[in-house]
Design an enzyme around this catalytic site. Structure first.
Site, short mmCIF file in Angstrom:
data_model
loop_
_atom_site.label_atom_id
_atom_site.label_comp_id
_atom_site.label_asym_id
_atom_site.label_seq_id
_atom_site.Cartn_x
_atom_site.Cartn_y
_atom_site.Cartn_z
N ASP A 23 1.98 15.11 -12.26
CA ASP A 23 0.93 14.09 -12.33
C ASP A 23 1.48 12.71 -11.96
O ASP A 23 2.66 12.42 -12.19
CB ASP A 23 0.33 14.07 -13.74
CG ASP A 23 -1.05 13.43 -13.78
OD1 ASP A 23 -1.64 13.18 -12.71
OD2 ASP A 23 -1.54 13.18 -14.89
N ASN A 71 -10.14 19.65 -9.93
CA ASN A 71 -9.77 18.69 -8.88
C ASN A 71 -10.73 18.69 -7.67
O ASN A 71 -10.70 17.76 -6.86
CB ASN A 71 -8.33 18.90 -8.41
CG ASN A 71 -7.28 18.45 -9.41
OD1 ASN A 71 -6.20 19.03 -9.51
ND2 ASN A 71 -7.57 17.40 -10.18
#
Ligand code: IPE
Ligand code: IPE
Ligand code: MG
Length: 252
Positions: A23, A71
């Protein structure tokens, strides 16, 4: 022949399976005034270095969370850019995986990815399936809840067909229907970028994993960061239920 050392063996152990929530690519780019996709491009470089760093450090399985089922909600150009990067990555890595004996596989609903990506994934998995020393797992269009739904459906189908017995309530049986059935559970889950959540990643498999959170953004993550995470893991006591005293051999 060398005398056996009188010093006790180092108690440190390397986690067999490390899973990473990669991330911080977007923030890495933003902090430099760059488009988000530049962060993802740099993130791919970190995927390369981490794949080999983990193996050098003695890890057997490395799972990298690359694209979640959630996502798809990102802007279309970012999603498209990520798929293009994935294609480039796979085209370039196939040769390296074969040369370096990396078994490549995926978890997640890959059938929903672009056909061109699916083709490359199939080729890469096929070309590396015989390697046994080290496995790289990419979690693509992965979500733990989706995985459980898929597993429950497959299990129900097996029960209906008489291949499974509903009286068998063991985890070991249900586990066979998860996409990670042939992999050990992760020992250590790392998340970069300072976020301290699991974001729908390996919910079942991480039941007894140790967690390590680092503020380092994924494009900046190095082999030294990975080694630091492993060192921290080695300071933990994994108890799996019993008390600490029960786990320690009695000293007289
Ligand atoms: C991780 O970086 C990569 C993917 C989720 C594909 P992010 O893109 O989430 O980066 P941040 O969290 O916005 O910084
Ligand atoms: C998790 O990161 C998914 C991947 C690393 C692929 P996100 O950046 O998508 O997670 P949230 O939305 O901040 O929880
Ligand atoms: Mg993020």
């Amino acid at each position: 022949m060398a005398e056996p050392s009188s010093t006790p063996a180092c108690p440190s152990s390397v986690p067999a399976h490390i899973a990473i929530i990669m991330d911080g690519n977007g923030r890495w780019a933003k902090s430099r005034g760059l488009p988000r996709i530049e962060g993802h491009r740099r993130g791919v470089e970190t995927v390369r270095t981490t794949t080999f760093a983990a193996r050098d450090l003695g890890v057997k399985v490395l799972t990298l969370y690359a694209f979640s089922v959630e996502n798809w909600k990102r802007p279309q150009d970012e999603v498209g850019g990520l798929m293009t990067l994935l294609e480039f990555y796979l085209k370039k890595e196939l040769k390296t995986f074969v040369e370096d004996r990396v078994r490549f596989r995926t978890i997640g609903r890959t059938s929903e990815l672009p056909a061109s990506v699916q083709k490359l994934l199939r080729e890469t998995v096929e070309a590396t399936k015989h390697f046994t020393e080290y496995t790289l797992v990419l979690a693509l269009n992965y979500g733990a809840r989706t995985e459980v739904v898929d597993a429950a459906r497959a299990y129900a189908t097996a029960v209906a067909a008489g291949r499974e017995n509903l009286n068998d309530d063991s985890w070991a049986t249900f586990n066979r229907y998860l996409s990670t059935a042939d992999l050990p559970d992760p020992d250590l889950v790392i998340r970069t970028s300072g976020e301290t959540r699991i974001s729908n990643f390996l919910l079942m498999q991480a039941a007894y994993a140790e967690f390590f959170f680092t503020p380092t953004l994924w494009p900046d993550f190095t082999k030294a960061d990975l080694a630091a995470a492993i060192a921290d893991y080695n300071r933990r006591e994994r108890r799996f239920g019993p008390t600490s005293e029960q786990l320690k051999p009695a000293t007289r």
